[in-house]
Every structure is written in structure tokens, then in C-alpha cells.
Design a protein around this motif. Structure first.
Motif, short mmCIF file in Angstrom:
data_model
loop_
_atom_site.label_atom_id
_atom_site.label_comp_id
_atom_site.label_asym_id
_atom_site.label_seq_id
_atom_site.Cartn_x
_atom_site.Cartn_y
_atom_site.Cartn_z
N LEU A 15 0.24 -3.61 -21.55
CA LEU A 15 0.99 -4.87 -21.53
C LEU A 15 1.22 -5.39 -20.12
O LEU A 15 1.26 -6.59 -19.89
CB LEU A 15 2.33 -4.68 -22.23
N SER A 16 1.40 -4.47 -19.17
CA SER A 16 1.72 -4.88 -17.81
C SER A 16 1.45 -3.71 -16.88
O SER A 16 1.55 -2.54 -17.30
CB SER A 16 3.19 -5.31 -17.71
N LEU A 17 1.11 -3.99 -15.63
CA LEU A 17 0.79 -2.94 -14.67
C LEU A 17 1.93 -2.74 -13.67
O LEU A 17 2.57 -3.70 -13.22
CB LEU A 17 -0.50 -3.28 -13.91
N GLY A 18 2.15 -1.48 -13.33
CA GLY A 18 3.09 -1.13 -12.28
C GLY A 18 2.35 -0.95 -10.97
O GLY A 18 1.43 -1.70 -10.64
N SER A 19 2.71 0.08 -10.21
CA SER A 19 2.10 0.29 -8.90
C SER A 19 0.85 1.15 -9.03
O SER A 19 0.57 1.75 -10.07
CB SER A 19 3.10 0.99 -7.98
N TRP A 21 0.48 3.81 -7.09
CA TRP A 21 0.78 5.09 -6.45
C TRP A 21 0.51 6.28 -7.38
O TRP A 21 0.12 7.36 -6.92
CB TRP A 21 2.22 5.10 -5.96
N GLY A 22 0.69 6.11 -8.68
CA GLY A 22 0.35 7.18 -9.60
C GLY A 22 -1.14 7.46 -9.60
O GLY A 22 -1.58 8.62 -9.64
N ALA A 23 -1.95 6.40 -9.54
CA ALA A 23 -3.40 6.58 -9.50
C ALA A 23 -3.82 7.27 -8.21
O ALA A 23 -4.70 8.15 -8.22
CB ALA A 23 -4.10 5.23 -9.63
N LEU A 24 -3.22 6.90 -7.08
CA LEU A 24 -3.56 7.55 -5.82
C LEU A 24 -3.18 9.03 -5.87
O LEU A 24 -3.95 9.90 -5.44
CB LEU A 24 -2.85 6.86 -4.66
N ASP A 30 -7.95 1.18 -11.83
CA ASP A 30 -7.84 -0.27 -11.66
C ASP A 30 -6.43 -0.72 -11.27
O ASP A 30 -6.20 -1.90 -11.05
CB ASP A 30 -8.32 -1.01 -12.91
N THR A 31 -5.49 0.24 -11.16
CA THR A 31 -4.16 -0.12 -10.65
C THR A 31 -4.07 0.02 -9.13
O THR A 31 -3.08 -0.38 -8.53
CB THR A 31 -3.07 0.76 -11.30
N GLN A 89 -2.64 1.14 -1.37
CA GLN A 89 -3.26 2.46 -1.48
C GLN A 89 -4.58 2.55 -0.71
O GLN A 89 -5.09 3.66 -0.47
CB GLN A 89 -3.51 2.81 -2.96
N GLU A 90 -5.17 1.42 -0.33
CA GLU A 90 -6.51 1.41 0.26
C GLU A 90 -6.64 2.31 1.48
O GLU A 90 -7.63 3.06 1.60
CB GLU A 90 -6.90 -0.03 0.61
#
Length: 676
Positions: A402-406, A408-411, A434-435, A440-441
Motif C-alpha cells: 500500500l505504501s513504502l517506508g524507508s 534502511w531495512g533493505a540496506l 526497490d525501497t 542508502q546509495e
């Protein structure tokens, strides 16, 4: 009928604004520090001393807001059944903004008519109203004004679930909020889970802060005969409930000063708290036993408390808070063991009880009447059954994003995976690639290439976009080359408490390439140590490289005032852009510098024009102190009478400058603002 849908909500809004790019190296004064806990038991004292953090790093501060409100649309998720309609602000920490009882049309929460950030949270920005979910450490959550990941989940019986979740960066844990409204349910159910994916124990903190309308006939009731009171003197003491020192504390409009009361509930007693009007109706919050604490917060009826409520909303919009947390008080952290999950269920609904009992003089009858009303809504056994049932679906993956957060969890997932650790691969709370975004780059590049991308992250005059402070990043930073790696290495050392290593890393960063950010950090460190000449020198160097950054100018002016260099502070103010000179924080520092330089007329002119500091901190008295000091210098008021030798009466502080939380703290304490 049970429905979950996305929508928008329009309201007058002051945007949160951009993050402050300067890392908050030092937390400043701890407003939750306890000076005296001798009345507490051993367990509470141990929890009070455990798990405290020196700052909110690696988060950056959210202090880029103002007080100009424009109509704006907010993304919301709406849960609805035949009885209740719940609205959640997806971009504001998933806050439950509204809970309407449809048969009566009654709003059960304090629904703020405006969206106005103010400086009350760990990262500064905070908004009043609704139900706020707090995790991390003592204070309002670092995610309170940030988007959460949101998704649709389906229970086995077909009931839709709104799942909101995020990776919390200070503790490196995952929290998950599953809200749902079964068909015909008279309560909103919220399943909360905290996951510690680490191989070590983590101090945890959780409080659900519930704002409800305040009125003279509203009484707060919880199943306790005493409470732990935490006062402005920072003393924890036990007081009787409802009446202590001749006043019934459960009617908040009878209290003059702001106060915290943590109800001392017996271990076997059911966990709940309610705020009931004169008819015996109002919001009740109940939970399974793990969420053991309950609290009443009130602003008080003195001018400062009323000013704060108007500052956070609009005139006439008074509210109080009833709260629920993991520990008995908000002064404590609890140990969450390694690789452990904690879960509980919360319930929110309209309770009806006999008004004669709830507002009578017999406290035990008042408690019994509310508990009977709660049992008619949802029993203790039913809540326990809901928690057991949640274990069968809480690990189910979302069926729709429904909506994206940050990102940082993916990193963090990718970082752990590089070491063969899959502990953040969680089906219930996915953190997909894709988050990942610009913040994070630099860290993705560091993981992949071993180097920090200085060109992508910023030139010496452009601030880095993010920081990491976990020790697991240290080997990567040490192996990387260049000024940016040394800058980040220093920030990581500072977060770990090794200030000497931080100083060396920042000095090496400047040796490699002179840059504003290492100079600023050296200045902040020098100020933290009380070495003000060095702080001034470093801050001036930083400001020369990055003269257009308002937060840096604010910190420089604060250091110049603290270093007793008012003339240099005024010269610096005059060199700022006009829009920066108009900033409230700059104006108060200009006024203080003018007063310290003996230019009372300049200080008075600024005060008379009006100084509005959008980021005035809860508990900060700088405006009041400036006004009184200027009055005394201008008129002699406050000094001895020239004839009788008697003290003159102190003039009344204008309402716009009165943010005093406690009437007793009437004497000025300090003039400065703590360096972040």
C-alpha cells in the motif's frame, strides 16, 4: 462488513520539511534523566539505569518545518466495519489519526484540526493528536514523522489487516503493527510485534500514546490505587490515586502544572485505561498483559500549558493523553533477548459505564464500573484468544503493498547478507531492493566497491545525505580512502563514545580535503568539551565553506553567544541572507547577542516585533529568559527598589513567550541552546 482502503485526508498543514544534514552528535540535556528514584523498587531502578542512548544517531533531525499552514492532502489508510471507522496517517509514523464510533458519530480520539510539527520528539518534529506508536528509546519515536511501510494482509477468515512496519535503526530491530476490524467488532484490534533479529540482547521501549479531548467533566480511570509521579524536579515518587495533596488527579483540568502519572497496576490485574465524560462514556484502551504500563499525561492549566496546547493545535483544542507501554514507567527500558519476538494485542473502543459510579467518590466502584463496561466490549479471554490466533497469520506475507517506508531495512538486509546472515529476511515484513534510495546509495557503493562515492555523496561544501553508526560498518570505512570515509568514520566513533578516535578521523578528513562537515563536527566536539575558543574557530571555518546552510549558521551563532563573543555574533547575523535572518532561532540568538553586547534597544526591538521560534523545545525557556533579562536591563525591574530597597514586582510575561511547563520553574536557568 470489514473494509480496508486507501484515501486522502485534507487539513491545514505545515510541512515537516527537509532533514537537518548535520549529524546530532551529542544529545544535549536529557529531560528524562532521573535525579532521585529512592522510592522505586530494585527492578524499576535497574530498568531506569539500563539502555539509555546518548543521541538519536544514525537518524538526522527533522527541524526544517515552520508555522505557515497551507491546505494539503495526506495519504491515509481507512479500516471500517459496521461500528468503527479508523483512519491512519501513513506518512506520519502510521499514526491512528481518527477513530469514529459510527452509531453515534462520536470521534473517540483528539483529532487535531491542523497538522503542525513542533519540537517534542527524539528527532525534533512531532505532531499532536490520535494514537502515536513509540519505539526505540525514551521519548517520541524517531519514526513518528516519517513514512512506514504499509501493506494489506488477509486473515484466515477473510478480514483485511493493515500492516505497518519498519526497521528501527538505533536498536536495529523490526516492529510490526497489524490493525484490523473484524465484522461486527466494537473495538479496533491492533497486534504489535517487536522482532530482535540480532545475536545480542537489545534494550526496548514501546508506548502507545493516545490523545483524547480534555474537558472539566472528563475523568481518567485505570485499575490502580497509586501511581508513580515524575515531576520537573526529576524525582520518582509514589502518590495515591485518585486523590493526593488534596486534589483529584484523575480530573486533569483541576491540575495547574504539567504532570506524568504512571499507574501502579498489580501484576494480575487486567490492563486498561479509559477517559470518560460526564455521561460515563469515552475511549477505553485495553491490552494483553505484556503491555503492562499505563500513564496519564496532562499539560496543566497554567498559561504555559495552555500556550503549548495552542502551539500544537488551535485555541480551544485542549487534550490529554492516556498511554500504554511495555514497562511500568516511560523512564525504563526492558531487555529483549537475542533472536526473540514480543507480541501483544491492543483494543480501542467506546466504553459506557454508570456515570454515578465513574464520577463518584468511591474509586473502587469507578474502576469496577469501567471494567464491567470493558468486559461487555471485549473480555480478557477474548483478547488472549486474539493474540493466540494472531500467531497463525502474523508471519503471512502481504498480499498487496500500500505504501513504502524507508530503504534502511533493505540496506540492513543486504549488509547482513554480505556476511552470510539472513536474519532480516522476514516474510511478514519484507524490505525489497526497490525501497533503496539516495540515502542508502553511498552505503550500497561502499559494500560493493569498498569506497565511499564522494562525488555522489557531496562535495566538501555539500552535506552527506546520511550516516551509519553501527560498529559493523567500521571495517568498511577503515578500508575506504578519502575525506568522506574519514568523516563517516569519525561520526561512527563518536556514536560509539570514542571521542578521541572521532577527533583524529575528522582531522584526517580535513587534511585530505578541507570540508565544512569535519570542521563542524570538530566544533561540536570542542563545544561539548567546553573548549569554546576551539569551537568558535572550527565553526567559523565550516561556515565559510557552507555559508548558505541555516542549521550551521544557527549552531555557529549559538557557539558565539556561549563563548561571550556577542559582537562577532551580531556581525555574523548581518552577513546572513535575509530569509535566514528572519528565522526565529536566528532572531532569538541575535537578540541575546545584542543584549550581551549592551545594545538593549536592538534586543527590545526584536522582542517587540515578535520572535516566533518554530522549533522551540519542550522544556526550553530561552524566550522567557530573554524577555525577563531584557526587561531588567531596560527598566531595572527585578532589581532592588531605589528607595525602599525592596524587590520590585516582576512584570507579566507576554503569553506568546510563555512555554513554561511548570509554574514553579520561574527563575531563568540558561540562555543557550544545547549543541546537537
Amino acid at each position: 462488513m470489514s473494509d480496508l482502503r486507501l484515501a486522502t485526508l485534507a487539513m491545514p498543514t505545515a510541512e515537516v520539511g527537509p532533514d537537518n544534514p548535520l549529524p546530532p552528535l551529542f544529545g544535549g540535556e536529557d529531560t528524562h534523566a532521573v535525579a532521585d528514584a529512592t522510592e522505586a523498587d530494585d527492578e524499576m531502578r535497574q530498568n531506569i539505569a539500563y539502555g539509555r542512548l546518548p543521541s538519536v544517531m544514525p537518524y538526522l533531525l527533522q527541524d526544517g518545518y515552520h508555522r505557515i499552514r497551507q491546505p494539503a492532502e495526506h495519504r491515509v489508510a481507512v479500516l471500517e466495519n459496521e461500528v468503527l471507522r479508523a483512519t491512519f496517517l501513513l506518512d506520519v509514523g502510521g499514526r491512528l489519526w481518527s477513530l469514529i464510533h459510527k452509531p453515534t458519530g462520536r470521534e473517540l480520539l483528539f483529532r487535531n484540526p491542523v497538522f503542525q510539527p513542533a519540537n517534542l520528539a527524539l528527532r525534533n518534529a512531532w505532531v499532536a493528536g490520535g494514537v502515536e506508536w513509540n519505539i526505540g528509546t525514551i521519548g517520541h519515536s524517531p519514526t513518528t514523522c516519517s513514512p512506514l511501510h504499509a501493506a494489506r494482509v488477509q486473515r484466515p477468515d477473510g478480514t483485511p489487516v493493515l500492516r505497518m512496519y519498519e526497521f528501527e535503526r538505533m536498536r536495529r530491530i523490526v516492529f510490526q503493527i497489524d490493525a484490523y476490524l473484524p465484522r461486527g467488532s466494537h473495538v479496533l484490534l491492533v497486534h504489535v510485534r517487536i522482532v530482535n533479529p540480532n545475536d545480542h540482547e537489545v534494550p526496548v521501549y514501546w508506548w502507545s500514546n493516545i490523545a483524547v479531548p480534555e474537558a472539566p467533566d472528563v475523568r481518567v480511570i485505570a485499575p490502580a490505587d497509586s501511581a508513580w509521579h515524575f515531576s520537573y524536579e526529576r524525582v520518582v515518587r509514589r502518590v495515591p490515586i485518585p486523590t493526593s495533596e488534596g486534589s483529584d488527579r484523575t480530573y486533569t483540568t483541576r491540575a495547574r502544572a504539567a504532570a506524568d502519572y504512571f499507574f501502579d497496576i498489580a501484576p494480575t490485574q487486567r490492563r486498561w485505561i479509559a477517559a470518560l465524560d460526564g455521561a460515563g462514556e469515552g475511549l477505553v484502551q485495553a491490552s494483553t498483559q505484556r503491555l503492562s504500563g499505563r500513564k496519564l499525561f496532562l499539560w496543566g492549566q497554567h498559561p504555559g500549558g495552555k500556550r503549548w496546547q495552542e502551539w500544537l493545535s488551535e485555541p480551544g483544542q485542549g487534550y490529554l493523553e492516556i498511554q500504554a507501554g511495555l514497562a511500568r514507567t516511560q523512564l525504563e527500558h526492558l531487555p529483549l533477548p537475542a533472536r526473540t519476538r514480543w507480541s501483544w494485542i491492543e483494543a480501542y473502543g467506546l466504553v459506557t459505564a454508570d456515570p454515578g459510579a465513574t464520577h463518584g467518590s468511591d474509586w473502587s466502584q469507578a474502576r469496577a464500573a469501567v471494567e464491567a463496561g470493558l468486559d461487555s466490549l471485549i473480555t480478557r479471554e477474548r483478547l488472549d484468544a486474539e493474540l493466540a490466533a494472531a500467531a497463525t497469520w502474523a508471519d503471512d506475507p502481504p498480499v498487496e503493498t500500500l505504501s513504502l517506508g524507508s530503504g534502511w531495512g533493505a540496506l540492513e538486509r543486504r549488509h547482513r547478507a554480505a556476511a552470510g546472515d539472513d536474519s532480516l529476511v522476514l516474510a511478514a515484513t519484507p524490505f525489497p531492493d526497490d525501497t533503496l534510495g539516495p540515502e542508502q546509495e553511498p552505503w550500497i557503493t561502499l559494500l560493493a566497491s569498498g569506497q565511499m562515492p564522494a562525488a555522489a555523496s557531496g562535495a566538501p561544501g555539500t552535506a552527506p545525505v546520511s550516516y551509519e553508526t553501527d560498529a559493523a560498518w567500521e571495517p568498511y570505512l577503515k578500508a575506504a580512502e578519502g575525506w568522506l570515509a574519514r568523516l563517516h568514520e569519525g561520526v561512527l566513533h563518536a556514536a560509539q563514545g570514542d571521542l578521541e578516535a572521532a577527533e583524529k578521523a575528522w582531522s584526517r578528513s580535513i587534511e585530505d580535503t578541507p570540508n565544512a562537515w569535519a570542521w563542524r563536527n570538530l566544533g561540536a566536539l570542542a563545544a561539548h568539551r567546553g573548549q569554546m575558543p576551539d569551537a568558535v574557530r572550527y565553526y567559523l571555518q565550516a561556515h565559510r565553506v557552507a555559508p548558505d546552510l541555516l542549521p550551521l549558521a544557527q549552531e555557529l551563532l549559538d557557539v558565539l553567544v556561549r563563548a561571550d563573543l556577542p559582537s562577532l555574533a551580531l556581525t555574523t547575523v548581518e552577513g546572513l541572507h535575509a530569509d535566514h535572518r528572519a528565522d526565529g532561532r536566528v532572531r532569538i540568538l541575535e537578540a541575546r547577542a545584542a543584549l550581551n553586547a549592551g545594545d538593549v534597544d536592538r534586543c527590545r526591538a526584536l522582542i517587540d516585533e515578535g520572535i516566533e521560534v518554530a522549533t522551540i523545545r519542550e522544556g526550553e525557556n530561552s524566550l522567557r529568559e530573554l524577555w525577563h533579562d531584557c526587561q531588567q536591563r531596560r527598566t531595572g525591574t527585578g532589581g532592588p527598589d531605589s528607595v525602599a530597597g525592596l524587590p520590585r514586582q516582576r512584570p507579566a510575561l507576554p503569553e506568546i513567550y510563555d512555554f513554561t511547563l511548570h509554574p514553579e520553574t520561574s527563575q531563568p536557568q540558561d540562555h543557550g541552546r544545547n549543541i546537537r
